[in-house]
Design a protein around this motif. Structure first.
Motif, PDB file in Angstrom:
ATOM      1  N   ASP A  22       0.887  -1.304   0.167  1.00 17.75           N
ATOM      2  CA  ASP A  22       0.001  -0.049  -0.109  1.00 17.75           C
ATOM      3  C   ASP A  22       1.012   1.322   0.086  1.00 17.75           C
ATOM      4  OD1 ASP A  22      -2.284  -1.435  -0.048  1.00 17.75           O
ATOM      5  OD2 ASP A  22      -2.716  -1.190   2.270  1.00 17.75           O
ATOM      6  N   MET A  40       2.225   2.128  -3.351  1.00 15.36           N
ATOM      7  CA  MET A  40       1.370   2.630  -4.223  1.00 15.36           C
ATOM      8  C   MET A  40       0.903   4.236  -3.939  1.00 15.36           C
ATOM      9  SD  MET A  40       1.229   0.095  -5.930  1.00 15.36           S
ATOM     10  CE  MET A  40       0.234  -0.673  -7.223  1.00 15.36           C
ATOM     11  N   THR A  41       0.830   4.196  -2.722  1.00 16.40           N
ATOM     12  CA  THR A  41       0.652   5.795  -1.916  1.00 16.40           C
ATOM     13  C   THR A  41       1.739   6.734  -2.532  1.00 16.40           C
ATOM     14  OG1 THR A  41      -0.756   4.941  -0.120  1.00 16.40           O
ATOM     15  CG2 THR A  41       0.032   7.230   0.027  1.00 16.40           C
ATOM     16  N   ARG A  83       3.807   6.470  -5.175  1.00 17.31           N
ATOM     17  CA  ARG A  83       3.814   6.506  -6.540  1.00 17.31           C
ATOM     18  C   ARG A  83       2.447   7.514  -6.723  1.00 17.31           C
ATOM     19  NH1 ARG A  83       4.267   0.455  -8.601  1.00 17.31           N
ATOM     20  NH2 ARG A  83       6.360   0.203  -8.134  1.00 17.31           N
ATOM     21  N   LYS A  84       1.414   7.438  -6.112  1.00 16.56           N
ATOM     22  CA  LYS A  84       0.511   8.638  -6.429  1.00 16.56           C
ATOM     23  C   LYS A  84       1.226   9.782  -6.151  1.00 16.56           C
ATOM     24  CE  LYS A  84      -3.624   5.427  -5.742  1.00 16.56           C
ATOM     25  NZ  LYS A  84      -4.065   5.044  -4.554  1.00 16.56           N
ATOM     26  N   GLN A  85       1.938  10.195  -5.052  1.00 21.04           N
ATOM     27  CA  GLN A  85       2.426  11.350  -4.810  1.00 21.04           C
ATOM     28  C   GLN A  85       3.704  11.490  -5.652  1.00 21.04           C
ATOM     29  OE1 GLN A  85       2.916  11.506  -0.559  1.00 21.04           O
ATOM     30  NE2 GLN A  85       0.712  10.716  -0.455  1.00 21.04           N
ATOM     31  N   ARG A  86       4.059  10.871  -6.719  1.00 24.40           N
ATOM     32  CA  ARG A  86       5.266  10.846  -7.499  1.00 24.40           C
ATOM     33  C   ARG A  86       6.691  10.736  -6.483  1.00 24.40           C
ATOM     34  NH1 ARG A  86       3.978  12.250 -12.339  1.00 24.40           N
ATOM     35  NH2 ARG A  86       2.195  13.335 -12.845  1.00 24.40           N
ATOM     36  N   GLU A 130       9.306   7.610  -4.895  1.00 22.06           N
ATOM     37  CA  GLU A 130       9.644   6.214  -5.134  1.00 22.06           C
ATOM     38  C   GLU A 130      10.155   5.836  -3.683  1.00 22.06           C
ATOM     39  OE1 GLU A 130      12.202   2.982  -7.756  1.00 22.06           O
ATOM     40  OE2 GLU A 130      12.402   5.088  -8.125  1.00 22.06           O
TER      41      GLU A 130
END
Length: 110
Positions: free
Chosen positions: A60, A63-64, A66-69, A71
Motif C-alpha cells: 500500500d 502505491m501511495t 507513487r501517487k505522490q510521485r 519512489e
C-alpha cells in the motif's frame, strides 16, 4: 530531469513485524510517506520476519508513494526476509537492495 539530486529520506524499522506491532508499523509508514523527500528508503536490516499484514502495508505504501510521485524502495534485506519477499514476488513492483548504500546509489544513478 536534470542531474539535481532530490531529497532522500531513510526510515529504519528494526523489529520483526507481527500482530503485536502491525498497527504501529502502518502508522509509521503512513507518516514516512508524507515526508517531502521524493526518494524513500525503508531500511529493514534488523528485520527477520514480516507477516502478511506487514507485506500489505508495504505494498500500500508503495502505491501511495507513487501517487505522490515518490519512489519507495527497501534496503538492508537479510536472508530470511529476502526469502519471504521472493515468495510473494515483491521484486516485481518494488526495488529491493542488500544495503542502504546500494539504494542511495540507485537513486543517484550510480
Amino acid at each position: 530531469m536534470g542531474t539535481q539530486h532530490e531529497l532522500i529520506d531513510v526510515f529504519v524499522w528494526n523489529e520483526d513485524i507481527t500482530l503485536n506491532n502491525t498497527e504501529q508499523f502502518r502508522k509509521a509508514m503512513a507518516k514516512f510517506i508524507q515526508n517531502p523527500a521524493e526518494y524513500l528508503i525503508l531500511n529493514m536490516e534488523q528485520v527477520k520476519y514480516i507477516n502478511s499484514a506487514g507485506l500489505g502495508i508495504i505494498a500500500d505504501s508503495v502505491m501511495t508513494a507513487r501517487k505522490q510521485r515518490k519512489e519507495l524502495v527497501i534496503a538492508g534485506i537479510q536472508d530470511s526476509l529476502q526469502e519471504i519477499f521472493h515468495i510473494v514476488k515483491f521484486a516485481s513492483f518494488i526495488k529491493l537492495f542488500a544495503t542502504e548504500e546500494d539504494a542511495i546509489n540507485y537513486f543517484y544513478g550510480e
